[in-house]
Design a protein around this motif. Structure first.
Motif, mmCIF file in Angstrom:
data_model
loop_
_atom_site.group_PDB
_atom_site.id
_atom_site.type_symbol
_atom_site.label_atom_id
_atom_site.label_comp_id
_atom_site.label_asym_id
_atom_site.label_seq_id
_atom_site.Cartn_x
_atom_site.Cartn_y
_atom_site.Cartn_z
ATOM 1 N N PRO A 106 0.639 -1.239 -0.001
ATOM 2 C CA PRO A 106 0.013 0.111 -0.022
ATOM 3 C C PRO A 106 0.840 1.396 0.066
ATOM 4 N N SER A 107 1.925 1.282 0.521
ATOM 5 C CA SER A 107 2.851 2.631 0.682
ATOM 6 C C SER A 107 3.437 2.804 -0.589
ATOM 7 N N VAL A 142 2.029 1.603 -3.645
ATOM 8 C CA VAL A 142 1.195 2.447 -4.276
ATOM 9 C C VAL A 142 0.878 4.001 -4.220
ATOM 10 N N GLN A 143 0.876 4.066 -2.895
ATOM 11 C CA GLN A 143 0.551 5.732 -2.625
ATOM 12 C C GLN A 143 1.996 6.512 -3.060
ATOM 13 N N HIS A 144 3.129 5.891 -2.997
ATOM 14 C CA HIS A 144 4.292 6.700 -3.501
ATOM 15 C C HIS A 144 4.076 6.777 -5.206
ATOM 16 N N ASP A 196 1.382 6.884 -6.912
ATOM 17 C CA ASP A 196 0.350 7.784 -7.116
ATOM 18 C C ASP A 196 0.748 9.290 -6.944
ATOM 19 N N ASP A 197 1.734 9.428 -5.683
ATOM 20 C CA ASP A 197 2.221 10.757 -5.469
ATOM 21 C C ASP A 197 3.202 11.115 -6.285
ATOM 22 N N ARG A 223 -2.490 -1.003 -8.986
ATOM 23 C CA ARG A 223 -2.837 0.040 -9.632
ATOM 24 C C ARG A 223 -3.354 -0.178 -11.279
#
Length: 265
Positions: A182-183, A185-187, A189-190, A239
């Motif tokens: 999950p982290s 995925v966040q990276h 995305d960001d 993703r």
């Protein structure tokens, strides 16, 4: 009045070795010797030595002193070059002072990568090492993003990953990869450039890729590399991506590590 080498050096505020060095370079003429072989320096030597020392303290390279001392047309340009070098050196010293202040303020290791002082103390040795390498592979924009990534509060999974033994079992590897995904995925995305790191590469793409792979293989153990590869694959699957940009490098790193293990006697 005549002086010995030591007396001349003391009068000029320098050392005997420096005077001898100037003799070897031809900047300072050798004095006459007395019958017993002792050197005797006079006013002319003192003045010449003081002028050499003055130019040296201004930052004029010893190789340029003879030219600059002549006071010809080349002198202004030579002094301007020295001034430019001093300006650059002052900027370097100011950056060093700022870095030291940050290291002391954050209680960070003295060799923390520049810009990562606020988080360096809680990073693993491997993570700090690879950040040092990243500072030579990526541009400042990428490094700023990397700093923001690691500034996030570490999770329990991050700590477990740092302590993961090379012989970690299959269940532990899969669980940890799932928790880390999950982290990632966040990276992704960001910071979309993570899917194509060459956008911010400061060096040749091949050099960057090879250095990254070798760093991963050298700094992380087989289980950690496996977890990183799995977590990256899971993140891209979540993703909706069919190809993971970072995955090939991690897979290659894992394969190289495996080859090294098999090659050991």
């Amino acid at each position: 009045m005549a002086w010995s080498t030591r007396e001349l050096a003391d009068l000029a505020g320098t050392t005997v070795n420096t005077v001898r060095h100037y003799h070897r370079l031809g900047l300072l003429a050798q004095p006459d010797r007395t019958a017993n072989g002792y050197k005797h320096y006079g006013i002319a030597h003192l003045v010449r030595l003081l002028r050499i020392r003055r130019l040296a303290t201004l930052g004029v390279p010893l190789g340029d002193i003879a030219l600059v001392a002549q006071g010809g047309d080349e002198t202004p340009a030579a002094l301007q070059a020295v001034d430019a070098q001093l300006t650059e050196r002052i900027a370097e010293l100011q950056r060093a002072r700022a870095d030291i202040a940050a290291i002391l303020r954050e209680g960070a290791p003295a060799d923390s990568p520049r810009g990562f002082e606020s988080v360096a103390s809680r990073l693993s040795e491997a993570d700090r090492s690879i950040l040092h390498i990243y500072t030579r592979l990526y541009d400042q924009e990428a490094l700023d993003d990397l700093r923001r990534m690691v500034e996030a509060e570490p999770s329990r999974s991050d700590d477990e990953f740092d302590a993961l033994p090379a012989d970690a079992d299959e269940a532990t590897r899969e669980r940890l990869a799932t928790e880390l995904a999950p982290s990632l995925v966040q990276h992704l995305d960001d910071y979309p450039w993570l899917t194509d790191p060459t956008m911010h590469a400061a060096r040749d793409d091949t050099v960057t890729q090879q250095t990254f792979v070798e760093a991963v293989v050298e700094l992380y153990n087989a289980a950690q590399i496996d977890v990183l590869s799995r977590a990256t694959r899971i993140a891209h699957e979540r993703r909706g991506s069919e190809a993971a940009a970072g995955e090939p490098a991690l897979d290659e790193g894992r394969d190289q590590f495996a080859e090294g293990e098999r090659a050991e006697p």
